[in-house]
Structures are given as C-alpha cells and as structure tokens.
Design a protein around this motif. Structure first.
Motif, PDB file in Angstrom:
ATOM      1  N   PHE A 162      23.242 -58.696 -19.647  1.00 13.62           N
ATOM      2  CA  PHE A 162      22.597 -57.894 -20.514  1.00 13.62           C
ATOM      3  C   PHE A 162      20.785 -57.668 -20.346  1.00 13.62           C
ATOM      4  CE2 PHE A 162      25.519 -60.070 -23.750  1.00 13.62           C
ATOM      5  CZ  PHE A 162      26.484 -59.145 -23.476  1.00 13.62           C
ATOM      6  N   TRP A 172      20.965 -53.294 -24.760  1.00 15.85           N
ATOM      7  CA  TRP A 172      22.154 -54.240 -24.487  1.00 15.85           C
ATOM      8  C   TRP A 172      21.406 -55.663 -24.775  1.00 15.85           C
ATOM      9  CZ3 TRP A 172      26.424 -54.076 -22.028  1.00 15.85           C
ATOM     10  CH2 TRP A 172      27.104 -52.988 -21.603  1.00 15.85           C
ATOM     11  N   THR A 177      24.817 -55.959 -29.872  1.00 13.87           N
ATOM     12  CA  THR A 177      25.632 -56.465 -28.659  1.00 13.87           C
ATOM     13  C   THR A 177      25.993 -57.820 -28.499  1.00 13.87           C
ATOM     14  OG1 THR A 177      24.592 -54.684 -27.458  1.00 13.87           O
ATOM     15  CG2 THR A 177      25.411 -55.966 -25.897  1.00 13.87           C
TER      16      THR A 177
END
Length: 228
Positions: A162, A172, A177
């Motif tokens: 990420f 991200w 997320t």
C-alpha cells in the motif's frame, strides 16, 4: 520568538524541504541548494543545522522512526487484543504515512538503507507483525491450522505494498482501503468467536495513535521564510 524557537522553525522547514526534494528526485539527485531555497534559508543556515545531505537523510529517518514508534506505543498501551492491536497499528501506520511527507520520506530512506544505515522500518514492522500474531495465537484468537510465518508474509507484503502504490495514488493509504483489506482477511485468520469483537476499520486507539504522532511535529509547515 526566542532564538531556540527560530532554530526549531528553521530545522523543521529544512526537513520539510528535504522530504520534498528527496521524494521528487531521489536521494542521489537531490540538491542541497534546492533544499535551502525551498526552505527559504541560506546555505549557511542549512549547514548550521545539517553537515551534509547524509545528515539530512538521517534526520528524516529519525523523525519517521520516532513518529511510527510513538504511534505503536500508544496502540499497545490501549490494546484490547493482539489482533485488534494489529489492525489498529496498520491503520495508524497508513494514516501517518499518508498525512506526513516527512514521515513518508524518512520511511522510504530507512527502507532503502541510504548511506549504510542500520535503521529499516519495514523490518521493524515485520517484527511487530510477527510478535502480535504470536500473541494472538497464545490468546487463541486465530483459526486452527493457520501458518503464522506465511500469514506474516501476506500482511507485511500487503501493507508495505500500500505504501509503494500510494506514491502515485495516496488513496492506497486511506482508511477505506485498509478497512477493505481487513474485511477480506480477518474472516480467514480470526477464530469465529473472535471475529465478532474485531473492528476492521480500527478503533479510536488507531486514530489517536496517528494523531499523536502527527501532532509531535512530523508535518512541519512553516509559514514564510524561516530564520537560522
């Protein structure tokens, strides 16, 4: 403003400018002249605080380490279970990296090992994940038969991934997320009786931990030129 306050303001301005320069051009291509210009200080002021580019990079690594370790300590102090603490820490890590360019640059520099530093925050995160998974197993929170070493690899690769992907898209590292990641993963690693007590979005502790790290000065944003 006292002399000490001016010095602190200048140092923060230089760290912010260095983080921006390193992120734009990488360590090797970053220029001290560009950093001092961006910070609004003279070259002499820069060298008063930092001997060279390596010293600037080391200071950024130290800032990132301090921020992330502070967030981890707070999450550990307020823990409810090892698994929830792991979820909370992943949220705090992502949030601090997303919000602070200084922490982000220092994290990247530590992982790249510029100038032979022994500090590697990715390795520290891996050790943290391993420890919390071992504690979760001791607390009988994991499904039977789960392989801790393999699970550690999945968690570390995913969460660090990420960070890498966020360099072109900060979403991200968003709470959405990270929450989605845990919503998929938790049912496959948490014992059924444990799952109902886990919050994939993180508890208040996760948000308090990231806020505490950011408030300690890791998002320096001086207004206007800083004095040496």
């Amino acid at each position: 403003m006292t002399k000490q306050e001016r010095a602190t303001r200048t140092r923060d301005a230089l760290l912010l400018a260095a983080a921006q320069e390193f992120q734009r051009h990488g360590y090797d291509r970053a220029k001290l002249s560009a950093i001092s210009s961006e910070a609004g200080v003279s070259s002499g002021a820069l060298h008063f605080h930092f001997e060279n580019k390596a010293a600037l990079a080391e200071a950024l690594r130290a800032e990132a380490s301090h921020a992330l370790r502070r967030a981890a300590r707070l999450a550990h102090r307020r823990r409810t279970s090892a698994l929830q603490t792991l979820v909370d820490l992943s949220h705090a890590l992502a949030d601090v990296l997303r919000r602070s360019i200084v922490v982000r640059a220092g994290f990247l520099l530590s992982c790249e090992g510029a100038n032979g530093t022994d500090l590697n925050l990715r390795q520290e995160w891996q050790v943290c994940v391993q420890q919390l998974l071992a504690e979760a197993a001791d607390e009988h929170l994991l499904v039977q038969g789960v392989h801790q070493q393999q699970l550690t690899g999945v968690l570390v690769a995913s969460t660090i991934g990420f960070e890498v992907l966020s360099r072109s898209n900060p979403e991200w590292l968003s709470c959405f997320t990270v929450t989605g990641f845990w919503e998929v993963l938790l049912p496959n690693l948490a014992a059924p009786e444990t799952l109902t007590h886990l919050d994939p979005a993180g508890t208040d502790t996760a948000h308090q931990a990231s806020n505490a790290a950011v408030r300690t000065g890791f998002v320096p944003a001086p207004a206007g030129p800083a004095a040496p």
